[in-house]
Write a protein that holds these residues in place. Structure first.
Motif, PDB file in Angstrom:
ATOM      1  N   VAL A 135     -72.332 -11.933 -15.159  1.00 23.32           N
ATOM      2  CA  VAL A 135     -73.111 -12.658 -16.129  1.00 23.32           C
ATOM      3  C   VAL A 135     -73.556 -11.578 -17.708  1.00 23.32           C
ATOM      4  O   VAL A 135     -73.447 -11.724 -18.377  1.00 23.32           O
ATOM      5  CB  VAL A 135     -73.525 -14.160 -15.521  1.00 23.32           C
ATOM      6  N   ASN A 136     -74.720 -10.884 -16.678  1.00 25.73           N
ATOM      7  CA  ASN A 136     -75.365  -9.975 -17.464  1.00 25.73           C
ATOM      8  C   ASN A 136     -74.469  -9.309 -17.672  1.00 25.73           C
ATOM      9  O   ASN A 136     -74.732  -9.306 -19.320  1.00 25.73           O
ATOM     10  CB  ASN A 136     -76.379  -9.719 -16.501  1.00 25.73           C
ATOM     11  N   SER A 137     -74.228  -8.318 -17.816  1.00 30.52           N
ATOM     12  CA  SER A 137     -73.097  -7.493 -17.698  1.00 30.52           C
ATOM     13  C   SER A 137     -72.184  -8.121 -19.180  1.00 30.52           C
ATOM     14  O   SER A 137     -71.757  -7.425 -19.945  1.00 30.52           O
ATOM     15  CB  SER A 137     -72.006  -6.597 -16.843  1.00 30.52           C
ATOM     16  N   ILE A 138     -71.605  -9.152 -18.636  1.00 31.24           N
ATOM     17  CA  ILE A 138     -70.588  -9.532 -20.107  1.00 31.24           C
ATOM     18  C   ILE A 138     -71.629  -9.930 -21.454  1.00 31.24           C
ATOM     19  O   ILE A 138     -70.923  -9.577 -22.003  1.00 31.24           O
ATOM     20  CB  ILE A 138     -69.575 -10.643 -18.953  1.00 31.24           C
TER      21      ILE A 138
ATOM     22  N   LEU B 164     -73.644  -8.924 -21.939  1.00 30.77           N
ATOM     23  CA  LEU B 164     -74.349  -7.642 -23.163  1.00 30.77           C
ATOM     24  C   LEU B 164     -74.003  -6.784 -23.995  1.00 30.77           C
ATOM     25  O   LEU B 164     -73.150  -6.344 -24.784  1.00 30.77           O
ATOM     26  CB  LEU B 164     -75.488  -6.632 -22.180  1.00 30.77           C
ATOM     27  N   LEU B 165     -72.258  -6.645 -22.932  1.00 24.66           N
ATOM     28  CA  LEU B 165     -70.930  -6.675 -24.015  1.00 24.66           C
ATOM     29  C   LEU B 165     -70.720  -7.111 -24.912  1.00 24.66           C
ATOM     30  O   LEU B 165     -70.435  -6.908 -25.883  1.00 24.66           O
ATOM     31  CB  LEU B 165     -69.711  -5.953 -23.371  1.00 24.66           C
ATOM     32  N   SER B 166     -71.212  -8.451 -24.697  1.00 29.24           N
ATOM     33  CA  SER B 166     -70.294  -9.357 -25.551  1.00 29.24           C
ATOM     34  C   SER B 166     -71.625  -9.754 -26.962  1.00 29.24           C
ATOM     35  O   SER B 166     -70.970  -9.390 -28.406  1.00 29.24           O
ATOM     36  CB  SER B 166     -70.348 -11.380 -25.176  1.00 29.24           C
ATOM     37  N   ILE B 167     -73.103  -9.249 -27.257  1.00 33.02           N
ATOM     38  CA  ILE B 167     -73.997  -9.279 -27.745  1.00 33.02           C
ATOM     39  C   ILE B 167     -73.179  -7.921 -28.638  1.00 33.02           C
ATOM     40  O   ILE B 167     -73.282  -8.091 -29.810  1.00 33.02           O
ATOM     41  CB  ILE B 167     -75.306  -9.362 -27.367  1.00 33.02           C
ATOM     42  N   LYS B 168     -72.911  -7.175 -27.893  1.00 37.78           N
ATOM     43  CA  LYS B 168     -72.554  -5.788 -28.743  1.00 37.78           C
ATOM     44  C   LYS B 168     -71.552  -5.624 -29.729  1.00 37.78           C
ATOM     45  O   LYS B 168     -71.412  -5.256 -30.550  1.00 37.78           O
ATOM     46  CB  LYS B 168     -72.324  -4.737 -27.355  1.00 37.78           C
ATOM     47  N   GLU B 169     -70.134  -7.148 -28.748  1.00 36.17           N
ATOM     48  CA  GLU B 169     -69.212  -6.740 -29.661  1.00 36.17           C
ATOM     49  C   GLU B 169     -69.085  -8.193 -30.666  1.00 36.17           C
ATOM     50  O   GLU B 169     -68.327  -8.503 -31.051  1.00 36.17           O
ATOM     51  CB  GLU B 169     -68.125  -6.400 -28.745  1.00 36.17           C
ATOM     52  N   GLY B 170     -70.508  -8.768 -30.366  1.00 34.88           N
ATOM     53  CA  GLY B 170     -70.122  -9.520 -31.506  1.00 34.88           C
ATOM     54  C   GLY B 170     -69.624 -10.886 -30.927  1.00 34.88           C
ATOM     55  O   GLY B 170     -68.665 -11.684 -31.995  1.00 34.88           O
ATOM     56  N   ILE B 171     -69.333 -11.066 -29.941  1.00 33.03           N
ATOM     57  CA  ILE B 171     -67.754 -12.347 -29.229  1.00 33.03           C
ATOM     58  C   ILE B 171     -69.542 -13.153 -28.922  1.00 33.03           C
ATOM     59  O   ILE B 171     -70.492 -13.485 -28.264  1.00 33.03           O
ATOM     60  CB  ILE B 171     -67.821 -12.006 -27.901  1.00 33.03           C
ATOM     61  N   PHE B 172     -68.591 -14.551 -30.066  1.00 33.69           N
ATOM     62  CA  PHE B 172     -69.966 -15.578 -29.848  1.00 33.69           C
ATOM     63  C   PHE B 172     -69.220 -16.313 -28.334  1.00 33.69           C
ATOM     64  O   PHE B 172     -70.498 -17.660 -28.257  1.00 33.69           O
ATOM     65  CB  PHE B 172     -69.706 -16.587 -31.079  1.00 33.69           C
ATOM     66  N   GLU B 173     -68.471 -16.517 -28.076  1.00 33.37           N
ATOM     67  CA  GLU B 173     -68.087 -17.294 -26.601  1.00 33.37           C
ATOM     68  C   GLU B 173     -69.318 -17.508 -25.786  1.00 33.37           C
ATOM     69  O   GLU B 173     -69.571 -16.547 -25.881  1.00 33.37           O
ATOM     70  CB  GLU B 173     -66.875 -16.848 -25.946  1.00 33.37           C
ATOM     71  N   THR B 174     -68.884 -18.563 -24.578  1.00 30.14           N
ATOM     72  CA  THR B 174     -70.197 -18.313 -24.163  1.00 30.14           C
ATOM     73  C   THR B 174     -69.653 -18.624 -23.022  1.00 30.14           C
ATOM     74  O   THR B 174     -70.823 -18.078 -22.160  1.00 30.14           O
ATOM     75  CB  THR B 174     -70.816 -20.034 -24.278  1.00 30.14           C
ATOM     76  N   SER B 175     -68.373 -18.965 -22.183  1.00 34.63           N
ATOM     77  CA  SER B 175     -68.446 -19.073 -21.092  1.00 34.63           C
ATOM     78  C   SER B 175     -67.876 -17.468 -20.643  1.00 34.63           C
ATOM     79  O   SER B 175     -67.463 -16.545 -21.317  1.00 34.63           O
ATOM     80  CB  SER B 175     -67.167 -19.605 -21.011  1.00 34.63           C
ATOM     81  N   THR B 176     -67.793 -17.287 -20.006  1.00 27.65           N
ATOM     82  CA  THR B 176     -68.554 -15.881 -18.903  1.00 27.65           C
ATOM     83  C   THR B 176     -66.989 -15.397 -18.478  1.00 27.65           C
ATOM     84  O   THR B 176     -66.013 -14.174 -19.237  1.00 27.65           O
ATOM     85  CB  THR B 176     -69.133 -15.616 -17.696  1.00 27.65           C
ATOM     86  N   ILE B 177     -65.692 -16.011 -18.565  1.00 27.59           N
ATOM     87  CA  ILE B 177     -64.971 -15.939 -18.007  1.00 27.59           C
ATOM     88  C   ILE B 177     -63.634 -15.558 -19.603  1.00 27.59           C
ATOM     89  O   ILE B 177     -63.642 -14.906 -19.964  1.00 27.59           O
ATOM     90  CB  ILE B 177     -63.264 -17.154 -17.668  1.00 27.59           C
ATOM     91  N   ASP B 178     -63.881 -16.889 -20.750  1.00 27.30           N
ATOM     92  CA  ASP B 178     -63.691 -16.617 -22.096  1.00 27.30           C
ATOM     93  C   ASP B 178     -64.062 -14.599 -22.328  1.00 27.30           C
ATOM     94  O   ASP B 178     -63.592 -14.261 -23.178  1.00 27.30           O
ATOM     95  CB  ASP B 178     -64.253 -17.926 -23.544  1.00 27.30           C
ATOM     96  N   ARG B 179     -65.801 -15.099 -22.314  1.00 24.09           N
ATOM     97  CA  ARG B 179     -65.804 -13.698 -23.311  1.00 24.09           C
ATOM     98  C   ARG B 179     -65.046 -12.636 -22.544  1.00 24.09           C
ATOM     99  O   ARG B 179     -64.410 -11.842 -22.865  1.00 24.09           O
ATOM    100  CB  ARG B 179     -67.011 -13.100 -22.776  1.00 24.09           C
ATOM    101  N   ILE B 180     -64.696 -12.372 -21.179  1.00 27.60           N
ATOM    102  CA  ILE B 180     -63.889 -11.329 -20.372  1.00 27.60           C
ATOM    103  C   ILE B 180     -63.024 -11.260 -21.305  1.00 27.60           C
ATOM    104  O   ILE B 180     -62.071 -10.117 -22.030  1.00 27.60           O
ATOM    105  CB  ILE B 180     -63.218 -11.853 -18.995  1.00 27.60           C
ATOM    106  N   TYR B 181     -61.877 -12.468 -21.259  1.00 30.80           N
ATOM    107  CA  TYR B 181     -60.474 -12.299 -21.926  1.00 30.80           C
ATOM    108  C   TYR B 181     -60.781 -12.327 -23.461  1.00 30.80           C
ATOM    109  O   TYR B 181     -59.897 -10.952 -23.994  1.00 30.80           O
ATOM    110  CB  TYR B 181     -60.340 -14.310 -22.128  1.00 30.80           C
ATOM    111  N   ARG B 182     -62.169 -12.640 -24.418  1.00 28.76           N
ATOM    112  CA  ARG B 182     -61.944 -11.887 -25.580  1.00 28.76           C
ATOM    113  C   ARG B 182     -62.311  -9.732 -25.379  1.00 28.76           C
ATOM    114  O   ARG B 182     -61.280  -9.396 -26.031  1.00 28.76           O
ATOM    115  CB  ARG B 182     -63.020 -12.465 -26.124  1.00 28.76           C
ATOM    116  N   LEU B 183     -62.811  -9.531 -23.986  1.00 29.65           N
ATOM    117  CA  LEU B 183     -63.755  -8.464 -24.389  1.00 29.65           C
ATOM    118  C   LEU B 183     -62.502  -7.574 -23.857  1.00 29.65           C
ATOM    119  O   LEU B 183     -62.167  -6.552 -24.577  1.00 29.65           O
ATOM    120  CB  LEU B 183     -64.658  -7.872 -23.356  1.00 29.65           C
TER     121      LEU B 183
END
Lengths: 432, 315
Positions: B221-224, B226-245
């Motif tokens: 959760v924390n690593s993902i 962090l990457l989302s903040i860096k990449e400006g991904i606004f999704e909140t669920s970790t799994i959605d964030r992973i897909y976006r990344l």
């Protein structure tokens, strides 16, 4: 020259007696630190009066039961010890007595580890008398006082079996009869960590014990000839160091954290493990014996915890389990030059001595262990019946033995605050 | 349903039907919380005076709630006036109370709409976020990360998106900030020991259990995040964030196993639905797992640690 030698011998053993007595200071800090604040005054203070009782009983009958003229089971003379004669080429009887009595007190203190945080004060008083009269002296007579194990060639340099195992077996009996402390085990069988209140005390306690052990083992040479005491101290130091390191790494490997109480017990385990063998083995073997002791103590503590034997000070593991290992280790590592060649048992298995010494060691451990356990168990069971229970009431246990047994807390301000938390806001204000 | 008690009864009677998947369970929680919001706002006898967003954060925000979670939520409203401030704080207090009655215990960290820090007008929120990032203390950086998991349950989503944009922009202008975020989540609880064994709880009621939240979930959760903040991904669920990344090539290698492992992890947590209190939902008794499950869980824990270490290395 010979007169100087006699004086030096006496002086060294007298210093040894003082060092061994100071081990009680180590136990006071070790035990108080390992238990909770509400029992701290009691746990510490009881060591002083049980030392008083133990000394008087040992003087009256204990020494006589060990070293008096008697039979294979027990000595029966030299009661109310009062030999004031001077040295006759060896130790003065008084120096010898002083050294002996301190060992009895250490064993008694170990036994009381099994009583911690739940036994009535009266139970300490009575058991101190009975242990110092009928348990410790009998085992000591068998091995040191010319009893039936003495001629077997058992190698127990400073008293691993007599002092540590006897104490630990009494602690085991007490632990079984007293049952776990309130709150130690949950309904689903899991166990809670009733953490001791001061790791700094516990640490300092271990260091004091470590220093005291130089007297315990070192002065068990009973003299200074050949400077052999240095060899014994060297082995003691190596084993303690190895025990501490082994326990710390084992705890880290098993639980992911190098926790302090376990590391401390590792140092003690190294000391206990080398007690029997310090005068018989090579320094490299002392390191191995200490390492194994440090490793064993971690798993032994887990084992006892799993068996629902609540042992707050880890006395069963440190002095019992590891004590047995230390005694048996002679059967593996004893050097011919320090055993066969000086007519003290056989060399160990690894030095071509065969299985004989290991057998002798095992017999000594089993016989002494069974005696100490069975007699302690019977005595404590009878006390339990006669005294209407060995244990304080639940309410007393919850408020702490400091207040229930002695009328004042070891940490009065802290405990008053604790109580205030439970009572009214007004009281709280009073203490803030 | 007009009272919290009625919602609670309905929730208790129906929740088991939603244990079949993480999605259905979380949608169920959303539904319950929206009802609580409705009852709370009805109780104030006055409609909201301006546009607003009521968001949840923490595991709820990430769409990763188990059977029981404590409450984490806040409010953003459009204009700051004395009347509005008073209204929304009152609403926040009512919601927090209602959630507690319904079975979402109060947040011990006080991340609740009843706390003025978490209930502010848009402008004040913006100032506060920038202020938090400027300060860069352990606590303020933690707050920013908590805010980043915000998901709107009632009201205008764009308010939150704009605030998240603020974080993203600020971070772009201050490249060192990401290191502060990393420092904040650097510590993780090891789940696997040096000899490859599970590191279980040594004492207490959960003796022999592994703490899934700290050893398994948080590294992911924390690593993902962090990457989302860096990449400006606004999704909140970790799994959605992973897909976006994963849409970005540079993360292909790093995240290749993550989706699968994280989904499995979510299933393990779903298996703890017998939980009686919040803590229970975090503890998995490893002895009750089959040999294969144990192997699988170890792989997941090791991968989580690898991911965490790798992200740590990059920042």
């Amino acid at each position: 020259m010979e007169a100087v030698q006699v004086l030096m011998d006496n002086l060294w053993v007298a210093i040894g007696a003082i060092l061994v007595f100071f081990m009680l200071g180590g136990f006071i800090l070790l035990e108080a630190g390992s238990t909770r604040m509400k029992n701290a005054g009691h746990v510490a203070g009881k060591t002083i009066f049980t030392a008083g009782i133990g000394t008087l009983v040992f003087w009256a009958v204990g020494y006589g039961f060990i070293y008096g003229e008697g039979n294979a089971f027990i000595g029966l003379s030299n009661f109310f010890y009062g030999d004031a004669s001077a040295a006759d080429g060896g130790l003065t009887p008084a120096v010898d007595f002083s050294f002996q009595v301190m060992f009895a007190l250490v064993s008694l203190t170990i036994a009381f580890g099994g009583f911690a945080e739940r036994a009535k004060l009266g139970a300490y008083v009575i058991f101190a008398v009975l242990f110092s009269a009928f348990i410790y002296p009998v085992v000591a007579h068998w091995i040191w006082g010319g009893g039936w194990l003495a001629e077997h060639g058992k190698q127990d340099f400073a008293g691993s079996t007599v002092v540590h195992l006897t104490g630990a077996m009494a602690a085991l009996a007490a632990t079984m009869i007293l049952k776990p402390r309130i709150g130690k085990y949950n309904k689903n069988g899991t166990s809670n960590n009733l953490a001791g209140h001061n790791q700094v005390y516990t640490t300092l306690g271990v260091l004091i014990l470590w220093v005291g052990w130089f007297g315990f083992n070192g002065a068990s040479t009973f003299g200074v000839s050949d400077g052999f005491l240095g060899y014994v101290i060297l082995n003691t130091q190596l084993a303690a160091a190895a025990g501490a390191v082994a326990a710390m790494f084992t705890a880290w490997a098993v639980t992911g954290k190098a926790d302090i109480p376990t590391t401390l017990n590792g140092a003690l385990a190294g000391l206990v493990a080398i007690t029997a063998s310090c005068g018989f083995v090579a320094p490299w073997a002392a390191v191995i014996i200490g390492l194994v002791g440090g490793l064993m103590v971690v798993f032994s503590m887990k084992l006892f915890d799993g068996l629902k034997l609540d042992d707050p000070i880890a006395a069963l593991s440190v002095h019992g389990t590891v004590g047995v290992w230390g005694t048996l280790s002679n059967g593996l590592f004893a050097l011919p030059a320090l055993s066969t060649d000086i007519d003290w048992g056989q060399a160990g298995l690894f030095y071509g001595g065969g299985w004989e010494q290991l057998g002798v060691q095992t017999l000594g451990v089993v016989a002494s262990g069974i005696y100490a356990f069975v007699v302690s168990f019977i005595i404590l069971k009878v006390m339990d019946k006669v005294m209407g229970g060995l244990r304080v009431t639940e309410e007393e246990e919850i408020m702490g033995l400091d207040i229930s047994e002695h009328g004042s807390y070891g940490y009065p301000e802290q405990m008053a605050l604790e109580q205030a938390k439970l009572t009214t806001a007004a009281t709280k204000e009073k203490f803030s | 349903m007009e009272t919290y008690e009625a919602i609670k009864q309905w929730k208790d009677a129906n929740i088991t039907a939603f244990f079949k998947s993480n999605r259905s369970l979380n949608e169920f929680h959303d539904q319950i919380m929206r009802k609580v919001f409705q009852v709370a706002s009805d109780k104030l006898n006055q409609p909201p005076p301006c546009d607003y967003a009521w968001f949840i954060t923490g595991s709820g925000g990430r769409f990763e709630q188990g059977r029981i979670s404590d409450q984490d939520h806040g409010i953003v409203y459009e204009q700051s006036t004395d009347a509005n401030n008073e209204y929304f704080i009152k609403l926040g207090e009512e919601i927090s109370y209602g959630l507690d009655v319904v079975g979402y215990p109060y947040c011990t960290g006080n991340i609740m709409s009843s706390n003025p820090i978490w209930c502010k007008s848009f402008e004040h929120w913006k100032l506060q976020l920038v202020n938090w990032m400027e300060k860069e203390t352990w606590e303020t950086i933690r707050y920013v990360q908590i805010f980043y998991d915000a998901r709107v349950l009632v009201g205008k989503s764009s308010l939150i998106e704009q605030l998240k944009s603020t974080i993203y922009q600020y971070q772009l202008e201050h490249p060192t900030l990401i290191r502060a975020f990393m420092t904040n989540i650097k510590h993780i609880k090891n789940g696997i020991g040096p000899m490859g064994q599970f590191l279980v709880e040594p004492y207490g009621g959960y003796q022999g259990c592994i703490n899934l939240k700290y050893t398994a979930f948080l590294p992911y959760v924390n690593s993902i995040r962090l990457l989302s903040i860096k990449e400006g991904i606004f999704e909140t669920s970790t799994i959605d964030r992973i897909y976006r990344l994963m849409e970005m090539e540079k993360y292909h290698e790093l995240l290749q196993n993550c989706t699968e492992y994280f989904e499995v992890l979510t299933k393990y947590r779903l298996s703890l639905t017998e939980a009686e209190d919040y803590d229970d939902t975090h503890y998995l008794h490893v002895k009750q797992l089959t040999k294969d499950e144990r192997k699988e869980l170890k792989r997941i824990l090791l991968e989580g640690k690898r991911l965490h270490d790798e992200v740590k290395k990059r920042f």
